[in-house]
Design an enzyme around this catalytic site. Structure first.
Site, PDB file in Angstrom:
ATOM      1  N   LYS A  95      39.557  44.508  41.305  1.00 16.79           N
ATOM      2  CA  LYS A  95      39.739  44.457  39.850  1.00 16.79           C
ATOM      3  C   LYS A  95      38.436  44.739  39.105  1.00 16.79           C
ATOM      4  CE  LYS A  95      43.871  41.557  39.526  1.00 16.79           C
ATOM      5  NZ  LYS A  95      44.266  41.556  40.940  1.00 16.79           N
TER       6      LYS A  95
ATOM      7  N   SER B 165      41.870  41.449  45.356  1.00 14.14           N
ATOM      8  CA  SER B 165      41.606  41.430  43.912  1.00 14.14           C
ATOM      9  C   SER B 165      40.144  41.608  43.533  1.00 14.14           C
ATOM     10  CB  SER B 165      42.150  40.138  43.287  1.00 14.14           C
ATOM     11  OG  SER B 165      43.555  40.207  43.171  1.00 14.14           O
TER      12      SER B 165
ATOM     13  N   SER C 200      43.658  37.028  37.620  1.00  7.16           N
ATOM     14  CA  SER C 200      43.924  37.940  38.738  1.00  7.16           C
ATOM     15  C   SER C 200      45.375  38.410  38.737  1.00  7.16           C
ATOM     16  CB  SER C 200      43.587  37.264  40.073  1.00  7.16           C
ATOM     17  OG  SER C 200      43.164  38.213  41.013  1.00  7.16           O
TER      18      SER C 200
ATOM     19  N   ARG D   6      37.471  29.364  49.025  1.00  7.84           N
ATOM     20  CA  ARG D   6      36.484  30.435  48.867  1.00  7.84           C
ATOM     21  C   ARG D   6      35.248  30.003  48.084  1.00  7.84           C
ATOM     22  NH1 ARG D   6      40.981  34.275  46.305  1.00  7.84           N
ATOM     23  NH2 ARG D   6      41.120  32.331  45.128  1.00  7.84           N
TER      24      ARG D   6
END
Length: 271
Positions: free
Chosen positions: A78, A75, A123, A257
């Protein structure tokens, strides 16, 4: 002797610079550095972290070899996809609503109509698949080729290539693209760059503005987690790309993350 006299005269009348008046030695560009940041990664994971200090012109890398290897962008694509669909007119702006198709999906936040801004924040894969189809394979491929984004490969599915393994990009390349985006040096319009930079904002604390995008995918038996973006404070800018990898398919990548990157940024004195 005639030819020798002028030379002797010239040498006698010319002052040779001493050490005090000699021109300074040229200063080289700041050296990039490697840093062992493995202790900041969650137990049982590996990966890489790249930080570019725009003011100092220095790049710091943990696991430099991995930072040069291409993997699925997931993602994080994006960011690029938003630029493409805005310039292609697939959506008028970040506020145009994309109607939900009614299909129930695993992430509750996806099960609603939403605009580009909310789809980016949540997302929402289905929204970006829809917009990729609107933009078209030709438009997407032309943008990938022009910008030199990773391996610039779409593959069989023009609405899923950033997740199916066709498109791949290295952490170093993520940094390069983000730098060009912030500087307004991509081939996309100024308007698209401004909109995407705005929807990338995830935190504003004091004078610091944090922009970024996460990504998550499973590829080659690895659980991959991305967090890329940049932090601005006054005129300072720090670009980062984190890639966390685990062989455990059940590892909590979503929860790992950003905290991992925050620990590293604090350690490096950025946060």
């Amino acid at each position: 002797m005639r030819g020798l006299f002028p030379l002797l005269f010239l040498l006698g009348c010319t002052e040779l610079p001493d050490e005090a008046t000699a021109p300074p030695e040229p200063v080289g560009a700041p050296a990039d550095s490697a840093a062992d940041l493995s202790s900041f990664f969650p137990e049982g994971t590996e990966g890489t972290f790249v930080l570019y200090d725009a003011q100092g012109g220095v790049t710091t890398r943990h696991n430099p070899e991995r930072a040069a290897e291409r993997v699925i962008p997931a993602s994080t694509f994006k960011i690029f996809n938003s630029l493409v669909v805005l310039d292609a007119g697939a959506v008028a702006d970040e506020h145009e609503v994309v109607a939900w198709d009614g299909a129930e999906r695993a992430v509750p936040g996806w099960n609603a109509s939403q605009d580009l801004e909310t789809a980016f924040a949540r997302s929402s894969v289905w929204v970006y698949r829809d917009l990729a189809r609107r933009a078209g394979r030709g438009t997407l491929q032309a943008a990938l080729d022009r910008e030199g984004y990773g391996n610039a490969t779409i593959g069989d599915q023009a609405d899923l290539f950033w997740l199916d393994g066709s498109l791949r990009i290295a952490p170093n390349e993520q940094i390069d693209f983000l730098r060009r985006l912030r500087a307004g040096e991509t081939g996309f319009s100024d308007r698209a760059e401004a909109i995407v930079s705005r929807i990338m904002v995830v935190d504003t604390t004091g004078e610091a503005v944090l922009r970024g995008k996460t990504g998550w995918a499973r590829s080659d038996s690895l659980n991959l987690g991305w967090w890329v973006g940049w932090l601005e404070r006054a005129d300072d800018a720090y670009f980062f790309a984190l890639l966390v990898e685990s062989e455990d398919p059940d590892f909590d990548m979503v929860g790992a993350r950003r905290p991992t990157a925050d620990r590293i940024l604090r350690h490096l004195g950025i946060r």
